[in-house]
Design an enzyme around this catalytic site. Structure first.
Site, short mmCIF file in Angstrom:
data_model
loop_
_atom_site.label_atom_id
_atom_site.label_comp_id
_atom_site.label_asym_id
_atom_site.label_seq_id
_atom_site.Cartn_x
_atom_site.Cartn_y
_atom_site.Cartn_z
N SER A 48 65.92 31.29 -57.62
CA SER A 48 65.89 30.72 -58.67
C SER A 48 66.96 30.30 -59.61
O SER A 48 67.93 29.32 -58.49
CB SER A 48 65.25 31.06 -60.21
OG SER A 48 65.20 30.88 -61.42
N ASP A 105 55.35 26.91 -57.41
CA ASP A 105 55.77 26.95 -58.71
C ASP A 105 56.63 25.78 -59.13
O ASP A 105 56.33 24.55 -57.82
CB ASP A 105 57.63 27.11 -57.20
CG ASP A 105 58.21 26.98 -58.62
OD1 ASP A 105 58.43 26.83 -59.40
OD2 ASP A 105 59.63 27.60 -58.44
#
Length: 350
Positions: A196, A294
């Site tokens: 991330s 994602d």
């Protein structure tokens, strides 16, 4: 555009392993509580809700860890993990191995040093968060090396470029330590990694390393967080379906970037209209892990393609049915595939 909450919730539960769904859903719930509409953050409550684990000097399942402050001026701390040596499992291992390690000479056999930047969208989590402590231990076991997890300063209290500055400080510190060096040439064999926001940090630290002639053996990015003002197809298609919404992402970028910046700032969109291409720069090799579910997967693939266009060595592992955080629990095939890819990448570039 996101569908109804109920439809998205049910679809997510069908795809994601139960334990992963519970883990990430609980994080999402707490994150929604902690973010304020005015851009501030409930830091005290966030620290209370973050499930953490203390460092363990006595080896646990073959890995010991300890915390160490590397920059007193800003209170920058790292957690260092290493594999237990033979005989390190007893009570005498509580303190002596740490002291010996910190004063040790370079090792004759080469080993990797992974500098890891935790995720949390620049705002949440820490080096001592249970999920990242567990992941770093896995990295030690598969690499037989050392992991240095960086407790970088977080937004919105500490905006750009604080996290990048802390990453650079950690890299410089590792490079200066004799006990981090190994092999006949007694060099630190450093890999940068993160998930991330941590993947974003790893990229920017690697660019600075290339600019300043510091050799990095490789970058390992897990669902690296990038953005931009123009929405991608995956952002529109996956908005709100698998834990993450565009509204969430926009809040985090606003919390981290300079107050007058938009999402085409180079921190967010490194190869965008205001970014910088890396052709001719001795940028390190990259292993880029992309989750197909994602919502920012298109951005990660575009990032990898831009590196290739600039002449750099890139391997992409695209996990089509994986969501954010799939690598946190060993309960899916993608987890085992990615851990094997990371091990191979470390060994090939040591």
């Amino acid at each position: 555009m996101a569908g109804s909450d109920e439809v998205n919730h049910n679809e997510c539960k069908r795809v994601v392993p139960l334990h992963t769904w519970v883990l990430i859903s609980n994080y999402k719930l707490s994150y929604n509580i902690l973010r304020r509409a005015d851009g501030t953050f409930e830091r005290d409550l966030g620290e209370y809700l973050d499930r953490r684990v203390a460092a363990n000097a006595r080896p646990l399942e073959g890995v010991s860890s300890f915390d160490h402050v590397i920059d007193q001026a800003v209170g920058l701390e790292v957690r260092i993990y290493r594999a237990a040596a033979a005989g390190d499992e007893g009570a005498a291992a509580v303190t002596l191995p740490i002291l010996e390690f910190l004063t040790d000479a370079p090792a004759s056999e080469p080993f990797p040093v992974i500098i890891f930047f935790h995720g949390g969208s620049f705002v949440h989590s820490s080096a001592s968060s249970t999920i990242y402590d567990s992941l770093c231990r896995r990295f030690v076991k598969l690499s037989k090396g050392v992991v240095v997890s960086v407790n970088y300063r977080r937004a919105p209290e500490h905006r750009y470029p604080c996290a990048y500055d802390d990453g650079w400080t950690a890299l410089q510190w590792v490079m200066a330590q004799p006990f981090m060096r190994s092999g006949e040439d007694a060099q630190a064999r450093v890999f940068l990694s993160g998930d991330s926001s941590g993947g974003n940090i790893a990229h920017h630290v690697a660019v600075r390393a290339a600019d300043e002639g510091v050799k990095i053996c490789g970058n390992i990015l897990l669902n690296a967080m990038f953005g931009g003002t123009e929405r991608t197809e995956s952002e529109r298609r996956l908005d709100g379906k698998y834990f993450v919404t565009l509204q969430d992402r926009d809040w985090y970028w606003k919390a981290y970037l300079p107050e007058d910046a938009d999402r085409d700032h180079p921190a967010c969109n490194p190869f965008g209209p205001n970014g910088r291409r890396l052709k001719g720069l001795p940028f390190t090799k990259s292993l880029i892990i992309v989750s197909g579910l994602d919502l920012t997967c298109d951005r990660q693939l575009a990032y990898a393609e831009a590196l290739r266009e600039d002449g750099h060595d890139v391997k992409v592992v695209q996990c089509e049915k994986a969501t954010v955080g799939f690598y946190l629990l060993p309960n899916n095939d993608h987890f085992h595939e990615v851990m094997e890819e990371i091990s191979d990448f470390l060994n090939a570039n040591l």
